[in-house]
Design a protein around this motif. Structure first.
Motif, PDB file in Angstrom:
ATOM      1  N   SER A 197       8.234 -33.998 113.575  1.00 52.91           N
ATOM      2  CA  SER A 197       6.665 -34.451 113.315  1.00 52.91           C
ATOM      3  C   SER A 197       6.584 -35.419 114.166  1.00 52.91           C
ATOM      4  O   SER A 197       5.233 -35.120 114.934  1.00 52.91           O
ATOM      5  CB  SER A 197       6.821 -34.926 111.949  1.00 52.91           C
ATOM      6  OG  SER A 197       6.836 -34.077 110.788  1.00 52.91           O
ATOM      7  N   GLU A 234      13.099 -25.885 111.080  1.00 50.32           N
ATOM      8  CA  GLU A 234      12.453 -26.913 110.908  1.00 50.32           C
ATOM      9  C   GLU A 234      11.252 -26.887 111.905  1.00 50.32           C
ATOM     10  O   GLU A 234      10.231 -27.080 111.798  1.00 50.32           O
ATOM     11  CB  GLU A 234      13.064 -28.394 110.797  1.00 50.32           C
ATOM     12  CG  GLU A 234      14.044 -28.432 109.790  1.00 50.32           C
ATOM     13  CD  GLU A 234      13.435 -28.444 108.463  1.00 50.32           C
ATOM     14  OE1 GLU A 234      12.153 -28.420 108.350  1.00 50.32           O
ATOM     15  OE2 GLU A 234      14.440 -28.584 107.282  1.00 50.32           O
ATOM     16  N   ASP A 256      15.722 -44.328 112.203  1.00 50.01           N
ATOM     17  CA  ASP A 256      16.795 -44.485 110.982  1.00 50.01           C
ATOM     18  C   ASP A 256      17.753 -45.735 111.369  1.00 50.01           C
ATOM     19  O   ASP A 256      17.948 -46.728 110.593  1.00 50.01           O
ATOM     20  CB  ASP A 256      17.383 -43.317 110.453  1.00 50.01           C
ATOM     21  CG  ASP A 256      16.450 -42.411 109.646  1.00 50.01           C
ATOM     22  OD1 ASP A 256      15.316 -42.743 109.763  1.00 50.01           O
ATOM     23  OD2 ASP A 256      16.946 -41.190 109.370  1.00 50.01           O
ATOM     24  N   GLN A 279      13.252 -33.611 110.180  1.00 49.20           N
ATOM     25  CA  GLN A 279      12.129 -33.268 109.924  1.00 49.20           C
ATOM     26  C   GLN A 279      10.974 -34.267 110.349  1.00 49.20           C
ATOM     27  O   GLN A 279      10.054 -33.967 110.981  1.00 49.20           O
ATOM     28  CB  GLN A 279      11.667 -33.083 108.381  1.00 49.20           C
ATOM     29  CG  GLN A 279      12.630 -31.696 108.051  1.00 49.20           C
ATOM     30  CD  GLN A 279      12.549 -31.512 106.461  1.00 49.20           C
ATOM     31  OE1 GLN A 279      12.116 -32.741 105.682  1.00 49.20           O
ATOM     32  NE2 GLN A 279      13.076 -30.843 105.786  1.00 49.20           N
ATOM     33  N   ASP A 280      11.322 -35.454 110.130  1.00 49.16           N
ATOM     34  CA  ASP A 280      10.401 -36.522 110.694  1.00 49.16           C
ATOM     35  C   ASP A 280      10.483 -36.684 112.058  1.00 49.16           C
ATOM     36  O   ASP A 280       9.468 -36.976 112.655  1.00 49.16           O
ATOM     37  CB  ASP A 280      11.000 -37.951 109.962  1.00 49.16           C
ATOM     38  CG  ASP A 280      10.320 -38.304 108.702  1.00 49.16           C
ATOM     39  OD1 ASP A 280       9.520 -37.624 108.197  1.00 49.16           O
ATOM     40  OD2 ASP A 280      10.414 -39.627 108.244  1.00 49.16           O
ATOM     41  N   ARG A 305      19.396 -41.874 104.834  1.00 48.07           N
ATOM     42  CA  ARG A 305      18.927 -40.741 103.824  1.00 48.07           C
ATOM     43  C   ARG A 305      19.409 -39.399 104.723  1.00 48.07           C
ATOM     44  O   ARG A 305      20.161 -39.424 105.937  1.00 48.07           O
ATOM     45  CB  ARG A 305      17.166 -40.590 104.142  1.00 48.07           C
ATOM     46  CG  ARG A 305      16.868 -40.447 105.835  1.00 48.07           C
ATOM     47  CD  ARG A 305      15.396 -40.199 105.903  1.00 48.07           C
ATOM     48  NE  ARG A 305      14.887 -40.495 107.192  1.00 48.07           N
ATOM     49  CZ  ARG A 305      13.735 -40.439 107.758  1.00 48.07           C
ATOM     50  NH1 ARG A 305      12.717 -39.707 107.015  1.00 48.07           N
ATOM     51  NH2 ARG A 305      13.535 -40.764 108.935  1.00 48.07           N
ATOM     52  N   PRO A 306      19.424 -38.229 104.167  1.00 47.26           N
ATOM     53  CA  PRO A 306      20.000 -36.950 104.481  1.00 47.26           C
ATOM     54  C   PRO A 306      19.359 -36.536 105.860  1.00 47.26           C
ATOM     55  O   PRO A 306      18.449 -36.923 106.211  1.00 47.26           O
ATOM     56  CB  PRO A 306      19.494 -36.164 103.382  1.00 47.26           C
ATOM     57  CG  PRO A 306      19.157 -36.706 102.095  1.00 47.26           C
ATOM     58  CD  PRO A 306      18.812 -38.192 102.722  1.00 47.26           C
ATOM     59  N   TRP A 307      20.568 -36.181 106.682  1.00 41.48           N
ATOM     60  CA  TRP A 307      20.133 -35.931 108.230  1.00 41.48           C
ATOM     61  C   TRP A 307      18.946 -34.859 108.437  1.00 41.48           C
ATOM     62  O   TRP A 307      18.239 -35.071 109.230  1.00 41.48           O
ATOM     63  CB  TRP A 307      21.516 -35.316 108.685  1.00 41.48           C
ATOM     64  CG  TRP A 307      22.118 -34.081 108.454  1.00 41.48           C
ATOM     65  CD1 TRP A 307      23.006 -33.774 107.601  1.00 41.48           C
ATOM     66  CD2 TRP A 307      21.706 -32.947 108.882  1.00 41.48           C
ATOM     67  NE1 TRP A 307      23.389 -32.522 107.287  1.00 41.48           N
ATOM     68  CE2 TRP A 307      22.564 -31.942 108.155  1.00 41.48           C
ATOM     69  CE3 TRP A 307      20.593 -32.159 109.862  1.00 41.48           C
ATOM     70  CZ2 TRP A 307      22.464 -30.454 108.563  1.00 41.48           C
ATOM     71  CZ3 TRP A 307      20.403 -31.030 109.972  1.00 41.48           C
ATOM     72  CH2 TRP A 307      21.405 -30.142 109.341  1.00 41.48           C
ATOM     73  N   ARG A 308      19.011 -33.768 107.779  1.00 43.18           N
ATOM     74  CA  ARG A 308      17.885 -33.069 107.609  1.00 43.18           C
ATOM     75  C   ARG A 308      16.511 -33.499 107.321  1.00 43.18           C
ATOM     76  O   ARG A 308      15.562 -33.058 108.100  1.00 43.18           O
ATOM     77  CB  ARG A 308      18.327 -31.750 106.760  1.00 43.18           C
ATOM     78  CG  ARG A 308      17.238 -30.555 107.100  1.00 43.18           C
ATOM     79  CD  ARG A 308      17.773 -29.183 106.704  1.00 43.18           C
ATOM     80  NE  ARG A 308      16.877 -28.237 107.057  1.00 43.18           N
ATOM     81  CZ  ARG A 308      17.119 -26.940 107.079  1.00 43.18           C
ATOM     82  NH1 ARG A 308      18.512 -26.450 107.229  1.00 43.18           N
ATOM     83  NH2 ARG A 308      16.269 -25.773 107.518  1.00 43.18           N
ATOM     84  N   GLU A 309      16.363 -34.387 106.376  1.00 46.49           N
ATOM     85  CA  GLU A 309      15.181 -35.200 106.175  1.00 46.49           C
ATOM     86  C   GLU A 309      14.569 -35.776 107.178  1.00 46.49           C
ATOM     87  O   GLU A 309      13.443 -35.791 107.650  1.00 46.49           O
ATOM     88  CB  GLU A 309      15.370 -35.972 104.999  1.00 46.49           C
ATOM     89  CG  GLU A 309      13.921 -36.633 104.523  1.00 46.49           C
ATOM     90  CD  GLU A 309      14.417 -37.336 103.282  1.00 46.49           C
ATOM     91  OE1 GLU A 309      13.702 -38.751 103.029  1.00 46.49           O
ATOM     92  OE2 GLU A 309      15.192 -37.114 102.455  1.00 46.49           O
ATOM     93  N   ALA A 310      15.786 -36.575 108.035  1.00 48.62           N
ATOM     94  CA  ALA A 310      15.310 -37.419 109.330  1.00 48.62           C
ATOM     95  C   ALA A 310      14.977 -36.445 110.463  1.00 48.62           C
ATOM     96  O   ALA A 310      13.995 -36.773 111.023  1.00 48.62           O
ATOM     97  CB  ALA A 310      16.535 -38.157 109.671  1.00 48.62           C
TER      98      ALA A 310
END
Length: 292
Positions: free
Chosen positions: A283, A225, A188, A279-280, A272-277
């Motif tokens: 993955s 996560e 990011d 998750q990526d 973007r929100p840190w938790r969404e990042a």
């Protein structure tokens, strides 16, 4: 564009090189073996030879606790090294992006820090990075100072990887719950630098994952996560604790949260929100492990 990246072997540098290359830019990736930023002559010679449009200066002395006793090394890299890259970039008319840190603040504010709030670093690391900022501002006519925090990525060691390891090894894990900040995924941050370097919107930027958490809350999210994405089966009991229970040589800011004022007023893409990042990232980590 032609971009010279210092610290290209590091956690952020490797992903900066990757993102730039994927977006069609020419990149000279300089690690510490190919470019000693503390050597002014070499810094100028290599920069002039490549003649970049942009220098992204990721190289840094980041051993926060070691810096408390290894003061000369911290300043040699973070201050003198940044001066050298500022002079080198200026000689070829290149834009300069200097990666700085939340540690330039003392962490005592009740509110998120804005770009033009007064700095007051408490650690040698923070003071040496602030010295680098001052030198960049003094010597470069086309600079971006990008302060970030709580960085993690696929390459090198970081908090996320450490917690995943400890969560599988220890029955009980205590994590600090009175330091607040914003986790930042290297991909990011690299994408933000890509957008920033194509502008002439010079100045200071705060660039971190959106939202905030404590280290304890971050660890809790990592475990939740990871259970979904990595199927690790982490069974460690997670307990909050205070900073006083984990004394370290270098003081940590109690509040590292930074407001993205400059991103908003310059109409750039916010994080973007840190938790969404997170998750990526997990993955990506899962995919990397599958291919090993």
């Amino acid at each position: 564009m032609k971009v010279l990246v210092t610290g290209a072997g590091g956690q952020l540098g490797r992903d900066v090189v990757r993102v730039l290359t994927e977006n069609g830019h020419g990149v000279l990736a300089c690690d510490r073996e190919s470019l000693d930023i503390s050597n002014l002559g070499q810094s100028i010679q290599i920069t002039q030879s490549y003649n970049p449009d942009v220098v992204i200066h990721c190289a840094a002395y980041t051993a926060v606790d070691a810096a408390e006793t290894d003061v000369d090394s911290a300043y040699r890299v973070n201050a003198a090294g940044s001066r050298n890259m500022a002079l080198a970039a200026e000689k070829v008319g290149a834009k300069l992006i200097y990666i700085s840190t939340d540690y330039v603040f003392d962490g005592s504010s009740a509110k998120p820090y804005q770009e033009y709030d007064n700095t007051n670093p408490q650690s040698v690391y923070g003071k040496s990075k602030r010295a680098g900022e001052v030198l960049v501002q003094t010597l470069s006519s086309r600079y971006f100072i990008v302060r970030t925090s709580w960085v993690y990525g696929l390459h090198g060691q970081n908090f996320v990887k450490t917690m995943l390891k400890l969560g599988q090894e220890k029955p009980v894990l205590k994590v600090v719950d009175d330091q607040k900040g914003s986790p930042t995924y290297t991909i990011d941050l690299a994408r933000f630098l890509l957008e920033l370097m194509e502008t002439e919107k010079y100045g200071i930027y705060h660039a971190s994952g959106s939202g905030s958490c404590t280290w304890y809350e971050f660890t809790k999210a990592i475990f939740e996560e990871a259970d979904q994405i990595l199927n690790l089966g982490i069974n460690a009991e997670l307990l909050p604790c205070s900073t006083d229970e984990f004394p370290r040589p270098a003081p940590r800011p109690a509040n590292s949260v930074m407001d993205h004022l400059s991103i908003r007023v310059n109409d750039l893409t916010d994080f973007r929100p840190w938790r969404e990042a997170l998750q990526d990232f997990l993955s990506e980590l899962a995919s990397a492990q599958e291919t090993v």
